[in-house]
Structures are given as C-alpha cells and as structure tokens.
Write an enzyme that holds these catalytic residues in place. Structure first.
Site, short mmCIF file in Angstrom:
data_model
loop_
_atom_site.label_atom_id
_atom_site.label_comp_id
_atom_site.label_asym_id
_atom_site.label_seq_id
_atom_site.Cartn_x
_atom_site.Cartn_y
_atom_site.Cartn_z
N ARG A 141 0.78 12.61 -8.71
CA ARG A 141 1.23 11.34 -8.24
C ARG A 141 2.95 11.40 -8.94
O ARG A 141 3.90 10.45 -8.48
CB ARG A 141 0.91 9.98 -9.16
N GLU A 171 0.68 -1.24 0.04
CA GLU A 171 0.03 -0.02 0.36
C GLU A 171 0.94 1.19 -0.14
O GLU A 171 2.15 1.30 0.42
CB GLU A 171 -0.96 -0.14 1.27
N ASP A 172 0.05 2.47 -0.52
CA ASP A 172 1.01 3.75 -0.39
C ASP A 172 0.99 4.24 1.01
O ASP A 172 2.00 4.55 1.46
CB ASP A 172 0.26 4.69 -1.47
N ASP A 214 -4.05 5.26 6.49
CA ASP A 214 -4.69 6.49 7.24
C ASP A 214 -5.48 6.07 8.15
O ASP A 214 -5.01 5.53 9.44
CB ASP A 214 -5.10 7.31 6.14
N PHE A 262 -2.02 15.86 4.99
CA PHE A 262 -2.17 15.36 3.77
C PHE A 262 -0.95 15.71 2.56
O PHE A 262 -0.42 16.72 2.72
CB PHE A 262 -3.49 16.28 2.96
P1 IMP Z 1 -7.61 4.46 5.09
O1 IMP Z 1 -8.57 3.46 4.78
O2 IMP Z 1 -8.16 5.77 5.66
O3 IMP Z 1 -6.35 4.01 5.72
O4 IMP Z 1 -7.35 5.15 3.64
C1 IMP Z 1 -6.13 4.78 3.00
C2 IMP Z 1 -6.18 5.49 1.60
O5 IMP Z 1 -6.65 6.81 1.53
C3 IMP Z 1 -4.84 5.33 0.82
O6 IMP Z 1 -4.79 4.25 -0.06
C4 IMP Z 1 -4.89 6.72 -0.33
O7 IMP Z 1 -5.36 6.30 -1.44
C5 IMP Z 1 -5.91 7.52 0.72
N1 IMP Z 1 -4.99 8.62 1.62
C6 IMP Z 1 -4.93 8.58 2.71
N2 IMP Z 1 -4.12 9.72 3.08
C7 IMP Z 1 -3.71 10.16 2.12
C8 IMP Z 1 -2.75 11.39 1.76
O8 IMP Z 1 -2.39 12.04 2.87
N3 IMP Z 1 -2.77 11.70 0.37
C9 IMP Z 1 -3.15 11.12 -0.49
N4 IMP Z 1 -3.91 9.80 -0.38
C10 IMP Z 1 -4.32 9.72 1.01
MG MG Z 2 -4.26 3.86 -1.91
#
Ligand code: IMP
Ligand code: MG
Length: 177
Positions: free
Chosen positions: A168, A102-103, A106, A155
């Site tokens: 990106r 994963e990137d 969050d 962010f």
């Molecule tokens: P989660 O389900 O809240 O953990 O969300 C994860 C997804 O939200 C990641 O795979 C990203 O696509 C997106 N995301 C969360 N934080 C950021 C950020 O700071 N910048 C860009 N995308 C984010």
């Molecule tokens: Mg993602």
C-alpha cells in the site's frame, strides 16, 4: 522498467505519482465546484482509500467533513457469495450530501451494497468518487460521479491498494507482471 516486489509477486510501474496527483487535483476541483454551498460529508472506505482520501481532501477547497467507514466481509448465502457489511459509520448522514471515496471499483458489487445500505439512512444525496475504475470488470450498474482514472482488468497495487495486505505504501501505482 521500475519494478516492485510484493511477497511472491512482481509488479511494474503503471501509473506514476505525477499522473495520479494531476487526476486527483482535477477531481477535487470538480467536487469543489459541484458541491459548493452544500457542506458535503466525505466517507472514505478503509483501508484502501486512505492515501487517496488524504490527497483528495487537501485539494478540496470548500467546507466539508470527513468520516471513515469500513467493510467487514463474511461468507453469505446470497447469489453474490460474499456479503460485505458497512461498519463504523459514526456520523448521522440524514439530510447530508454524502460522497463515498473508494480506491477502486472492480465488479461494483461492494459499491452497490454500500449505496443500498447508506440510502436507508436518508441522506440528501449520495455521490461516488473512485480513484480507479475497471470498466471491463463491472458486473452491476452503479453511478460513478467522480473517477480519476479507468484501468484495464489487471491486478494493481500501491497508493493505498494492497496485495494480501502489503504494497500500500507507494507513491506510484504498479501492475502485476
Ligand atoms: P468490487 O466489489 O469487485 O468492486 O471490489 C472492490 C474492492 O476489491 C476494492 O475496494 C479493493 O479492495 C479490491 N480490489 C479490486 N481490484 C483490486 C486490485 O486490482 N488491486 C487491489 N485491490 C483490488
Ligand atoms: Mg477497498
């Protein structure tokens, strides 16, 4: 201060490329050591992890496979609001040592859902590898076996991560100012 304009927002450089590459190499070495002899299957999650996965995989020095998955979002009626469905899993993961790439993690809700979905297909093991983790934003407990860097709850864009689809295509990571 080096800045990046993405649509209506301004970002400042926060993690330079050299530091990212250093952490990617460290994690790749950990995975190569832990997974030696297990022929793991990497599952990078599109779109955000495409650059990380490309760099990571080139530093992994054990036999492995890669297959990309994607998440489709739609509004659901459960407590979390948005259900994100795992789509495009082309490989049979039964009995495999799977590494989700994963990137960023969050809230952790996406990863929790992904683990739950993949678990149903009886892999030998599931490991989580994330470029970035926002520890202060985590809403659910998930196992994170490999992580390159922890970051504050801000962010960010770059190195695969986007703001509204853009931003990106940078080597460094930028934070919203
Ligand atoms: P989660 O389900 O809240 O953990 O969300 C994860 C997804 O939200 C990641 O795979 C990203 O696509 C997106 N995301 C969360 N934080 C950021 C950020 O700071 N910048 C860009 N995308 C984010
Ligand atoms: Mg993602």
């Amino acid at each position: 201060m080096e800045t990046l304009q993405v649509k209506d927002k301004t970002f400042a450089i926060s993690i330079p490329a050299a530091e990212i590459q250093q952490q990617v190499r460290r994690v790749a070495a950990e995975i190569s050591k832990d997974m030696a002899g297990r022929d793991p299957l990497f599952l990078p999650v599109l779109n955000g992890s495409f650059i990380f996965a490309a760099d990571l995989l080139r530093e992994v020095n054990i036999p492995c496979e890669v297959s990309f998955i994607k998440l489709a979002s739609y509004q659901g009626t459960n407590s979390t609001g948005t259900i994100r469905e795992v789509i495009g899993l082309a490989s049979d993961i039964t009995g495999r040592d799977v590494i989700i790439v994963e990137d960023i993690i969050d809230s952790g809700l996406t990863m929790a859902h992904m683990i739950e979905t993949l678990q149903k297909q009886n892999p030998a093991s599931i490991s989580v590898c994330s470029l970035l983790v926002k520890p202060d934003a985590l809403k659910v407990q998930i196992p994170i076996h490999y992580r390159c860097m922890d970051i504050p709850n801000d962010f960010i864009v770059g190195y695969g991560l986007d703001y509204d689809g853009f931003g990106r295509n940078t080597k460094d990571i930028y934070t919203l100012v």
